[in-house]
Design an enzyme around this catalytic site. Structure first.
Site: not given
Ligand code: AKB
Length: 314
Positions: A143, A37
């Site tokens: 994640y 971006r």
């Molecule tokens: C999230 O909440 O995904 C991030 C982390 C804790 O890695 N802030």
């Protein structure tokens, strides 16, 4: 030879402040901000900027070829909440972005690589209080899975190929300069904005949800401290536990009330981020970071709250 540093994902919550800190230490021309971006005015005008998508190997290679970086910080990632909305993209960006950078770092003999991990590597069966460096890790978000796999890759590239790659497991990061980008801990930033704007906030996490957090000033200082540490002091090449403060929405609201006495906190129910937060640690044992590279946070809850409100008011 002077250092040349690439910061990939420079427009995010961490990148915005890291680029500024690195430029003041290494000189503006030596720190190249890179993002998909357009950068904000301050970063663009303070030093070099390149449009880079870390999944585009050709463009990434061209940037390595152009600058021959001695250090690379790879910050581009999809966070926990956004990742759950688009699991395949989260995996692709978080994993293949990392592998692309690790491979180019070998080809271009980059002296040091930094890659952030997260408390999301822990899961429902990890100890919740003072979560140790080494323990059961069963993340249940894409994640978290990508961060745990990424940690294994970092250690692998270090052991097999001698790459000097360093990493920190960030807690929730609290900052006033740039917005957080789709995480489970974002409430702890939004709450400050809304407290000043409206005098009230509706938290998507419940009153008693305790999570590890850190003020951005500490996070940036710790990151640079790890990158400056002598390699022989570092025994961990996956990622270091890293602690600041731990608190619940209720405790944070009580601290904000000391500055804004009429502040009201309410809670929304059935937010999917609650389940993610419930699977994460409440507090972190960061004794390896403390022993091996001298990590010590400077901001407690009171100091962080006062600094956030003071800066946001400006
Ligand atoms: C999230 O909440 O995904 C991030 C982390 C804790 O890695 N802030």
């Amino acid at each position: 030879m002077s250092d040349k540093i690439l910061v990939l994902g420079s427009n995010g919550q961490i990148g915005t402040e890291l680029v500024t800190a690195l430029r003041s230490g290494y000189g503006s021309d030596n720190v190249v901000a890179c993002d998909i971006r357009r950068p904000d005015y301050e970063i663009k005008n303070a030093g070099p900027f390149e449009f880079v998508n870390v999944l585009d190997k050709e463009i990434l290679k061209a940037v390595f070829e152009k600058y021959k970086p001695t250090q690379v910080y790879l910050l581009a990632a999809l966070l926990s909440a956004t990742g759950e909305q688009n699991p395949k993209l989260a995996w692709d960006l978080n994993m293949n972005g990392l592998l692309n950078v690790l491979d180019l770092a070998l080809v271009y003999k980059t002296a040091k690589v930094y890659w952030p991990s997260s408390i999301a590597v822990f899961g429902p069966n990890s100890p919740k209080v003072n979560t140790p460096q080494f323990c059961t890790m069963d993340p249940n978000t894409v994640y978290g899975i990508s961060k745990l796999a990424g940690e294994r890759w970092c250690e692998y590239y270090h052991q097999k190929y001698g790459l000097d790659v360093r990493s920190i497991r960030y807690p929730g990061l609290i900052s006033w300069k740039a917005a957080p980008g789709g995480g489970t801990t974002d409430y702890a930033v939004h709450i400050f904005h809304e407290a000043l704007k409206k005098g009230s906030y509706s938290s998507f996490l419940s009153a008693e949800t305790e999570l590890p957090m850190m003020y951005m000033d500490d996070a940036i200082r710790g990151t640079i401290q790890l990158m400056d540490a002598p390699a022989e002091n570092l025994s961990i090449r996956s990622s270091y536990n890293f602690a600041g403060v731990s608190f619940t929405p209720e405790v944070l609201a009580a601290e904000i009330k000391k500055h804004i006495p009429d502040f009201k906190l309410t809670y929304s129910e059935n937010d999917p981020r609650q389940e993610i937060a419930d699977s994460w640690p409440k507090s972190i044992d960061d004794s390896y970071a403390n022993k091996e590279w001298g990590w010590k946070p400077d901001f407690d809850l009171a100091k962080m709250t006062a600094d956030m409100l003071m800066n946001l008011k400006k």
